[in-house]
Design an enzyme around this catalytic site. Structure first.
Site, PDB file in Angstrom:
ATOM      1  N   VAL A  98      53.681 128.871  71.158  1.00 35.65           N
ATOM      2  CA  VAL A  98      53.537 129.258  72.557  1.00 35.65           C
ATOM      3  C   VAL A  98      53.611 130.774  72.671  1.00 35.65           C
ATOM      4  O   VAL A  98      54.517 131.416  72.116  1.00 35.65           O
ATOM      5  CB  VAL A  98      54.620 128.604  73.433  1.00 35.65           C
ATOM      6  N   ASP A 208      60.459 113.043  74.301  1.00 37.58           N
ATOM      7  CA  ASP A 208      61.099 114.193  73.653  1.00 37.58           C
ATOM      8  C   ASP A 208      61.801 115.068  74.686  1.00 37.58           C
ATOM      9  O   ASP A 208      61.662 116.296  74.678  1.00 37.58           O
ATOM     10  CB  ASP A 208      60.083 115.015  72.870  1.00 37.58           C
TER      11      ASP A 208
END
Length: 419
Positions: A98, A208
């Site tokens: 990211v 998650d």
């Protein structure tokens, strides 16, 4: 060919993607244009304009469930990643890297997630398709917003463009001087439950949930991110059931630890319970090194499972080879001495052995814990903090949590490991 060298131009690595694009935009040959100009003679009275007329061709069969071709949205090419200016790297996870970037056209700051495709041998990974589909399906104020998908020079350079959020909850808990207030914890937990309920209403399992996947801006709003392990659920679940290689270890539900291949929304709610505990103490509830240690820690906090507390326990693949400790009461009150009775009841309802008895997100939002004093604080009243993701002041991390499971390099617990 002339021997005189022309003006030099900067070379750039060309990709198959660009080659395909050039073929599509290349003008048609003159012969092709001539063929396109040939028109059919005007229809006569015996043409098939009237399908019911004798001698006419029958209409082409088409399912009533398939819309007309012109009803489909147009397929447009993706923009180039060079439309954005890269500022800094935020983090790297199991399924992508990211970055923080700036849109060159609008000046907006965004987050660019580069999907890991270099080692893929079977085309575009299903995990990336699931993530993009889940983000497009779960449009919600507490779910990170996906803007577009852009591409680079090669087929392995695919980026998902999302809104940039200043903090992730894990880093924030490690750097803030004191824990969140009870009123602030209630606000954050309600937002998380609202996002999880919205995902479940749209038949999406996140699989998650953890503090590092919860982003928070400086206006007290959190957004669920990283849908790399998310998938649509329902009946049928598919051949072989669902994989147990989901959820980061510290937030993994006991049914997954014991080899369940059929599970549902309850696995996300167990993770929410672990996040609730982490908000209270600023420390992860179960900091285990492996699955065996995690199972032992869960047994110590909740007491060993029984047929009364978990009716389906004995049917799980690894249950028969599990040596249960001697019966003992749950230690919730000792673990959370300052939590109110209603708060403790919500914690127990989230961290329940039996998935069928575990509270749902919609039910949890109506729990009395959120209606007692102190009431949830308005998000606008939250304090602001330096943003580590924006390259501002950062303190060293106090602990490092495990990464999300990845099938390529992950070892499943077997009966041999337990006995």
């Amino acid at each position: 060919m002339s021997s005189v060298a022309g003006p030099s131009t900067p070379s750039r690595k060309r990709s198959k993607w660009e080659g395909d694009a050039e073929e599509e935009t290349r003008p048609a040959s003159p012969v092709r244009r001539v063929k396109q100009k040939v028109t059919q003679p005007p229809p006569t009275s015996s043409s098939n304009s009237n399908p019911g007329q004798h001698g006419s061709a029958p209409p082409r069969a088409r399912s009533k469930f398939v819309p007309q071709r012109n009803h489909h949205p147009p397929i447009l090419s993706s923009r180039s990643v060079y439309s954005y200016e890269r500022l800094n790297q935020i983090e790297e996870g199991s399924y992508g890297v990211v970055y923080r970037a700036r849109d060159k056209d609008t000046g907006e700051i965004v987050a660019l997630k580069k999907l890991k495709l270099e080692e893929e041998k079977n085309g575009f990974p299903i995990t990336a398709l699931r993530e993009i589909n889940a983000l497009m399906t779960c449009r919600h104020e507490n779910v990170v917003n996906i803007r577009e998908v852009v591409v680079g020079d090669t087929l392995t350079q695919v980026f998902v463009v999302m809104d940039f959020i200043e903090h992730d909850l894990k880093t924030l808990l490690q750097t803030m001087p004191a824990p969140f207030l009870q009123s602030e914890i209630k606000t954050l937990l309600l937002q998380l439950l609202s996002a999880v309920d919205h995902c479940h209403e749209n038949w999406i399992l996140h699989r998650d949930l953890k503090t590092s996947n919860l982003l928070m801006n400086n206006r007290g709003t959190i957004k669920v991110a990283d849908f790399g392990l998310a998938r649509r659920y329902g009946d049928p679940v598919g051949v072989g059931g669902l994989t147990q290689l989901v959820v980061t270890l510290w937030y993994r539900a006991p049914e997954l630890l014991l080899g369940a291949t059929k599970y549902s929304t309850a696995v996300d709610l167990w993770s929410v319970g672990c996040i609730f505990a982490e908000l209270l103490t600023k420390e992860p509830l179960f900091q285990a090194k492996n699955e065996i240690e995690l199972i032992s820690m869960i047994f110590k906090l909740l007491g060993p499972p029984t047929h009364a507390s978990w009716p389906g326990y004995s049917d799980l693949p690894l249950a028969k080879s599990m040596n249960l400790p001697s019966p003992q009461p749950a230690l919730f009150r000792q673990q959370f001495p300052h939590l109110s009775a209603n708060g403790l009841d919500l914690m127990i309802s989230l961290l329940t052995y039996d998935p069928a008895a575990r509270i749902s997100a919609a039910e949890a939002m109506e729990h009395p814990y959120f209606k007692e004093s102190p009431l949830p604080k308005h998000p606008d009243l939250f304090g602001s903090f330096p943003s580590a993701a924006a390259g501002e002041k950062r303190k060293p991390k106090m602990y490092k949590s495990p990464t999300a499971p990845r099938a390529a390099d992950y070892k499943i617990v077997t009966e041999f490991d337990i006995t």
